[in-house]
Motif scaffolding. Structure first.
Motif, PDB file in Angstrom:
ATOM      1  N   GLU A  15       0.825  -1.310  -0.198  1.00  8.26           N
ATOM      2  CA  GLU A  15      -0.036   0.009  -0.048  1.00  8.26           C
ATOM      3  C   GLU A  15       0.984   1.206   0.001  1.00  8.26           C
ATOM      4  N   VAL A  16       0.476   2.264  -0.707  1.00 12.58           N
ATOM      5  CA  VAL A  16       1.186   3.620  -0.790  1.00 12.58           C
ATOM      6  C   VAL A  16       0.090   4.519  -0.567  1.00 12.58           C
ATOM      7  N   THR A  17       0.271   5.352   0.656  1.00 16.90           N
ATOM      8  CA  THR A  17      -0.613   6.573   0.974  1.00 16.90           C
ATOM      9  C   THR A  17       0.272   7.638   0.838  1.00 16.90           C
ATOM     10  N   VAL A  18      -0.352   8.543  -0.090  1.00 16.60           N
ATOM     11  CA  VAL A  18       0.340   9.955  -0.504  1.00 16.60           C
ATOM     12  C   VAL A  18      -0.272  11.074   0.336  1.00 16.60           C
ATOM     13  N   GLY A  19       0.450  11.665   0.847  1.00 16.31           N
ATOM     14  CA  GLY A  19       0.047  13.161   1.344  1.00 16.31           C
ATOM     15  C   GLY A  19       0.496  14.073   0.637  1.00 16.31           C
ATOM     16  N   LEU A  20       0.634  15.498   1.303  1.00  9.17           N
ATOM     17  CA  LEU A  20       1.063  16.505   0.637  1.00  9.17           C
ATOM     18  C   LEU A  20       2.693  16.641   0.710  1.00  9.17           C
ATOM     19  N   VAL A  21       3.420  16.031   1.472  1.00 12.88           N
ATOM     20  CA  VAL A  21       4.843  16.181   1.618  1.00 12.88           C
ATOM     21  C   VAL A  21       5.360  14.766   1.633  1.00 12.88           C
ATOM     22  N   ASN A  22       4.986  14.002   2.513  1.00 13.41           N
ATOM     23  CA  ASN A  22       5.150  12.622   2.596  1.00 13.41           C
ATOM     24  C   ASN A  22       4.542  11.625   2.116  1.00 13.41           C
ATOM     25  N   ALA A  23       4.857  10.362   2.116  1.00 13.54           N
ATOM     26  CA  ALA A  23       4.274   9.264   1.595  1.00 13.54           C
ATOM     27  C   ALA A  23       4.526   8.043   2.857  1.00 13.54           C
ATOM     28  N   GLU A  24       3.407   7.141   2.915  1.00 12.76           N
ATOM     29  CA  GLU A  24       3.658   6.086   3.724  1.00 12.76           C
ATOM     30  C   GLU A  24       3.614   4.909   2.852  1.00 12.76           C
ATOM     31  N   VAL A  25       4.672   4.041   2.728  1.00 14.14           N
ATOM     32  CA  VAL A  25       4.640   2.686   2.158  1.00 14.14           C
ATOM     33  C   VAL A  25       4.886   1.677   2.987  1.00 14.14           C
ATOM     34  N   VAL A  26       3.829   0.603   2.602  1.00 12.37           N
ATOM     35  CA  VAL A  26       3.642  -0.497   3.396  1.00 12.37           C
ATOM     36  C   VAL A  26       4.139  -1.684   2.735  1.00 12.37           C
ATOM     37  N   ILE A  27       5.383  -2.137   3.117  1.00 13.00           N
ATOM     38  CA  ILE A  27       6.183  -3.209   2.371  1.00 13.00           C
ATOM     39  C   ILE A  27       5.829  -4.719   3.198  1.00 13.00           C
ATOM     40  N   GLU A  28       5.083  -5.531   2.439  1.00 14.76           N
ATOM     41  CA  GLU A  28       4.903  -7.017   3.227  1.00 14.76           C
ATOM     42  C   GLU A  28       6.291  -7.775   2.826  1.00 14.76           C
ATOM     43  N   VAL A  29       6.986  -8.113   3.873  1.00 16.90           N
ATOM     44  CA  VAL A  29       8.109  -9.027   3.809  1.00 16.90           C
ATOM     45  C   VAL A  29       7.964 -10.541   3.920  1.00 16.90           C
ATOM     46  N   ALA A  30       6.909 -11.060   4.354  1.00 17.47           N
ATOM     47  CA  ALA A  30       6.401 -12.330   4.525  1.00 17.47           C
ATOM     48  C   ALA A  30       5.065 -12.404   4.892  1.00 17.47           C
ATOM     49  N   PRO A  31       4.381 -13.280   4.665  1.00 18.07           N
ATOM     50  CA  PRO A  31       2.855 -13.313   4.806  1.00 18.07           C
ATOM     51  C   PRO A  31       2.573 -12.779   6.363  1.00 18.07           C
ATOM     52  N   GLY A  32       1.767 -11.781   6.392  1.00 19.42           N
ATOM     53  CA  GLY A  32       1.258 -11.154   7.588  1.00 19.42           C
ATOM     54  C   GLY A  32       2.534 -10.276   8.269  1.00 19.42           C
ATOM     55  N   VAL A  33       3.694 -10.109   7.648  1.00 23.07           N
ATOM     56  CA  VAL A  33       4.876  -9.262   8.319  1.00 23.07           C
ATOM     57  C   VAL A  33       4.981  -8.070   7.502  1.00 23.07           C
ATOM     58  N   GLU A  34       4.793  -6.916   7.871  1.00 25.67           N
ATOM     59  CA  GLU A  34       4.894  -5.467   7.259  1.00 25.67           C
ATOM     60  C   GLU A  34       6.045  -4.557   7.876  1.00 25.67           C
ATOM     61  N   ILE A  35       6.728  -3.866   6.856  1.00 25.65           N
ATOM     62  CA  ILE A  35       7.801  -3.104   7.369  1.00 25.65           C
ATOM     63  C   ILE A  35       6.720  -1.749   6.791  1.00 25.65           C
ATOM     64  N   VAL A  36       6.862  -0.599   7.456  1.00 22.42           N
ATOM     65  CA  VAL A  36       6.311   0.549   6.993  1.00 22.42           C
ATOM     66  C   VAL A  36       7.153   1.872   7.049  1.00 22.42           C
ATOM     67  N   SER A  37       7.403   2.625   5.901  1.00 20.25           N
ATOM     68  CA  SER A  37       8.271   3.446   5.800  1.00 20.25           C
ATOM     69  C   SER A  37       7.708   4.758   5.416  1.00 20.25           C
ATOM     70  N   VAL A  38       8.205   5.860   6.043  1.00 15.43           N
ATOM     71  CA  VAL A  38       7.569   7.308   5.438  1.00 15.43           C
ATOM     72  C   VAL A  38       8.943   7.863   4.820  1.00 15.43           C
ATOM     73  N   VAL A  55      10.459  -4.659  -3.878  1.00 14.53           N
ATOM     74  CA  VAL A  55      11.379  -3.488  -3.532  1.00 14.53           C
ATOM     75  C   VAL A  55      12.213  -4.145  -2.360  1.00 14.53           C
ATOM     76  N   ARG A  56      13.015  -3.505  -1.703  1.00 12.49           N
ATOM     77  CA  ARG A  56      13.792  -3.888  -0.538  1.00 12.49           C
ATOM     78  C   ARG A  56      14.067  -2.844   0.265  1.00 12.49           C
ATOM     79  N   ALA A  57      13.571  -3.222   1.676  1.00 16.96           N
ATOM     80  CA  ALA A  57      13.580  -2.076   2.775  1.00 16.96           C
ATOM     81  C   ALA A  57      15.237  -2.152   3.271  1.00 16.96           C
TER      82      ALA A  57
END
Length: 69
Positions: A15-38, A55-57
Protein backbone atom coordinates in the motif's frame (compact mmCIF):
# COMPACT_ATOMS: atom_id res chain seq x y z
CA UNK A 1 25.18 -0.04 -6.19
CA UNK A 2 27.36 -0.47 -3.11
CA UNK A 3 25.92 0.22 0.34
CA UNK A 4 27.21 0.13 3.87
CA UNK A 5 23.83 -0.97 5.23
CA UNK A 6 23.81 -4.69 5.93
CA UNK A 7 20.07 -5.12 6.30
CA UNK A 8 18.28 -5.20 2.94
CA UNK A 9 14.91 -6.88 3.38
CA UNK A 10 13.11 -7.87 0.18
CA UNK A 11 9.35 -7.49 -0.05
CA UNK A 12 6.40 -6.35 -2.08
CA UNK A 13 4.70 -2.95 -1.81
CA UNK A 14 1.27 -3.57 -0.30
CA UNK A 15 0.00 0.00 0.00
CA UNK A 16 1.10 3.57 -0.70
CA UNK A 17 -0.64 6.49 1.02
CA UNK A 18 0.49 9.82 -0.41
CA UNK A 19 0.14 13.08 1.51
CA UNK A 20 1.08 16.65 0.60
CA UNK A 21 4.77 16.21 1.48
CA UNK A 22 5.34 12.62 2.64
CA UNK A 23 4.09 9.17 1.72
CA UNK A 24 3.63 6.03 3.79
CA UNK A 25 4.80 2.86 2.04
CA UNK A 26 3.73 -0.51 3.46
CA UNK A 27 6.03 -3.37 2.43
CA UNK A 28 5.00 -6.98 3.04
CA UNK A 29 8.19 -8.94 3.73
CA UNK A 30 6.48 -12.24 4.62
CA UNK A 31 2.85 -13.31 4.92
CA UNK A 32 1.41 -11.10 7.66
CA UNK A 33 4.74 -9.31 8.29
CA UNK A 34 5.00 -5.68 7.21
CA UNK A 35 7.55 -2.90 7.35
CA UNK A 36 6.19 0.63 7.09
CA UNK A 37 8.35 3.46 5.79
CA UNK A 38 7.64 7.19 5.58
CA UNK A 39 9.46 8.78 2.65
CA UNK A 40 8.99 11.97 0.69
CA UNK A 41 6.21 12.25 -1.88
CA UNK A 42 8.92 13.28 -4.34
CA UNK A 43 10.74 9.97 -3.78
CA UNK A 44 7.56 7.97 -4.43
CA UNK A 45 6.96 9.92 -7.63
CA UNK A 46 10.59 9.73 -8.82
CA UNK A 47 10.85 5.98 -8.10
CA UNK A 48 7.32 5.35 -9.40
CA UNK A 49 6.52 3.23 -6.33
CA UNK A 50 3.14 1.51 -6.51
CA UNK A 51 1.41 -1.51 -4.96
CA UNK A 52 2.76 -4.78 -6.30
CA UNK A 53 6.30 -3.48 -6.86
CA UNK A 54 9.16 -5.67 -5.66
CA UNK A 55 11.40 -3.51 -3.43
CA UNK A 56 13.93 -3.84 -0.63
CA UNK A 57 13.67 -2.10 2.73
CA UNK A 58 17.09 -0.82 3.75
CA UNK A 59 17.49 -0.63 7.51
CA UNK A 60 20.32 1.40 8.98
CA UNK A 61 20.04 1.96 12.71
CA UNK A 62 22.47 3.06 15.36
CA UNK A 63 20.91 0.68 17.86
CA UNK A 64 18.62 -2.31 17.96
CA UNK A 65 16.90 -3.15 21.23
CA UNK A 66 15.85 -6.62 22.33
CA UNK A 67 12.80 -7.04 24.58
CA UNK A 68 11.73 -10.21 26.36
CA UNK A 69 8.67 -10.60 28.55
Amino acid sequence: MKLSARNLIPGKVKEVTVGLVNAEVVIEVAPGVEIVSVITKNSVDRMEIKPGDEVRAMVKATSVMVVKD
